[in-house]
Design an enzyme around this catalytic site. Structure first.
Site, PDB file in Angstrom:
ATOM      1  N   SER A 104       4.876   0.600  -1.529  1.00  0.00           N
ATOM      2  CA  SER A 104       3.825   1.037  -0.495  1.00  0.00           C
ATOM      3  C   SER A 104       4.178   0.613   0.904  1.00  0.00           C
ATOM      4  O   SER A 104       3.498   1.071   1.656  1.00  0.00           O
ATOM      5  CB  SER A 104       2.567   0.544  -1.171  1.00  0.00           C
ATOM      6  N   PHE A 162      -0.362   5.197 -15.246  1.00  0.00           N
ATOM      7  CA  PHE A 162       0.376   3.808 -15.723  1.00  0.00           C
ATOM      8  C   PHE A 162      -0.646   2.751 -16.619  1.00  0.00           C
ATOM      9  O   PHE A 162      -0.513   1.527 -16.578  1.00  0.00           O
ATOM     10  CB  PHE A 162       1.093   3.140 -14.614  1.00  0.00           C
TER      11      PHE A 162
END
Ligand code: REY
Length: 392
Positions: A104, A162
């Site tokens: 990120s 996930f």
């Protein structure tokens, strides 16, 4: 090995020379410090705690990371440290030059492109996303600013992808998604809050950012990153290769920690990162991320006005706040630093700099899904910016 050089590459003395024997992993710690001969511009800052830095990396490896690295750049000075391995199979030691997936930290690059477009009067932060991408989002009140500050309420689809870390990863590692497919995954779920009402970190926001970049520039995000950031800053270790799966050149392997204790680490190095794209798919190095954040905070990428917009922070918790694609971390010594964290399968990254950009640090561990590793690695910020006064 811990060693120091002072001056422009000239070895003047060893600050702290020691050999660390780590028999279980046969790994070494290397700290190289190159300090400016003249008074550094950040005279008010304490010297980095290089022994503390090495200890943080050692502790990070002790928690299960195959390797960890850190690089501090302080105008003409550079401090580097590594511990452990880049590759568990060949047992090649991790090098501070190794490239890695930044996760990120990519979000700051995406925000910079959009804020440059705002500088060029091609984007208004307070306009609804709907103005530029009609019909994309179900709520036409969601603004560009809300998206870039994670206040849109758009659900983070990666929570679903996930839920099981290993099977979730294997299911997407070679997949290629369109941005719209990722937005559709998010929209299957209710919004987490009304537009603007609360901070809730969500990758969906920076998928929308990618769509905005492509719509407004008529280019791929790759071309936008290259033309606007990588090339002007000469970031030669920095790439956006989506949907290719390999990291170009010398790089660390990344190892995903399975959810079930005792299961073996999964080599997650090669993947499309298509599940993240403009929210997390850039590859870089510690040197390049330090160059990037220094340039950004010194005002070399954005006008003063747009940088000020980026630095309007929403509180996240006691020690963190979020601006536009930019995090603020408040350290124990009272200093605040600015940058981003990254978590992509196999890699944790911290990349932060002082408000004036004069000192920057990037730290990486080549594992993920391991909270203890992430916590330990975060100690690098204290060593880098608070020096020996840091609370341990
Ligand atoms: C995605 C899952 C984390 C990572 C994420 N990363 O949102 C963005 C970021 C790009 O903030 C994965 N965790 C891991 C799990 C948890 O699978 N079940 O830690 O590798 O950088």
């Amino acid at each position: 090995m811990v060693s120091a050089t002072v001056g422009r590459g000239a070895v003047l003395g060893a600050v702290a020379l020691s050999l660390l024997a780590v028999p279980a992993r046969a790994a070494t710690t290397t700290t190289t410090a190159t300090a400016a001969a003249h008074t550094p511009a950040t005279a008010a800052l304490p010297a980095p705690d290089t022994a503390g830095l090495a200890a943080v990396l050692r502790a990070t490896v002790a928690q299960g990371a195959p390797g960890a690295l850190a690089r501090i750049d302080d105008r003409n000075a550079s401090y580097r440290a590594t511990d452990g391995f880049a590759d568990r199979t060949t047992q090649r030691p991790l090098a501070t030059e190794d490239r890695f997936r930044i996760g990120s930290v990519t979000k700051t690059f995406s925000a910079v492109v959009l804020l440059q477009l705002a500088d060029e009067h091609r984007l208004s932060l307070d306009a609804p996303v709907d103005l530029y991408l009609p019909g994309l989002l179900p709520d036409d009140r969601i603004t560009v600013r809300q998206v870039l500050s994670h206040r849109s309420g758009l659900y983070d689809y990666t929570n679903d992808l996930f839920a099981d870390s290993v099977s979730g990863f294997e299911a997407v590692r070679n997949k290629v998604f369109t941005y719209r497919e990722l937005v559709a995954l998010s929209l299957r779920r209710p919004r987490t809050n009304a537009p603007g009402a609360a901070y809730a970190y969500s990758n969906t926001n920076f998928v929308v950012a990618g769509l905005l970049i492509e719509k407004l520039t008529g280019q791929s995000v790759r071309t936008a990153y290259e033309d606007r950031i990588f090339k002007p800053l000469n970031l030669r270790d920095t790439f956006y290769v989506h949907p290719d799966t390999a990291i170009p050149g010398p790089h660390a392997h990344g190892y995903l920690t399975p959810d079930r204790a005792g299961d073996p680490l999964v080599d997650a190095t090669d993947q499309t990162v298509s599940w993240a794209q403009s929210a997390g798919a850039i590859i870089s190095s510690a040197r390049d991320l330090n160059t990037f954040y220094s340039a950004l905070l010194e005002g070399r990428l954005l006008s003063r006005a747009q940088l000020a917009e980026m630095e309007r922070f929403t509180p996240v918790n006691g020690t963190t706040a979020y601006g536009l694609g930019l995090r603020r971390r408040d350290l124990s010594c009272g200093m605040s630093v600015y940058g981003h964290t990254g978590a992509v399968q196999g890699f944790y990254t911290y990349a932060f700099a002082t408000k004036d950009g004069a000192r920057s640090v990037t730290a990486v561990a080549n594992t993920s899904n391991n909270g203890a590793v992430l916590d330990r690695l975060g100690g690098v910020l204290e060593s880098a910016f608070c020096g020996k006064t840091a609370k341990k």
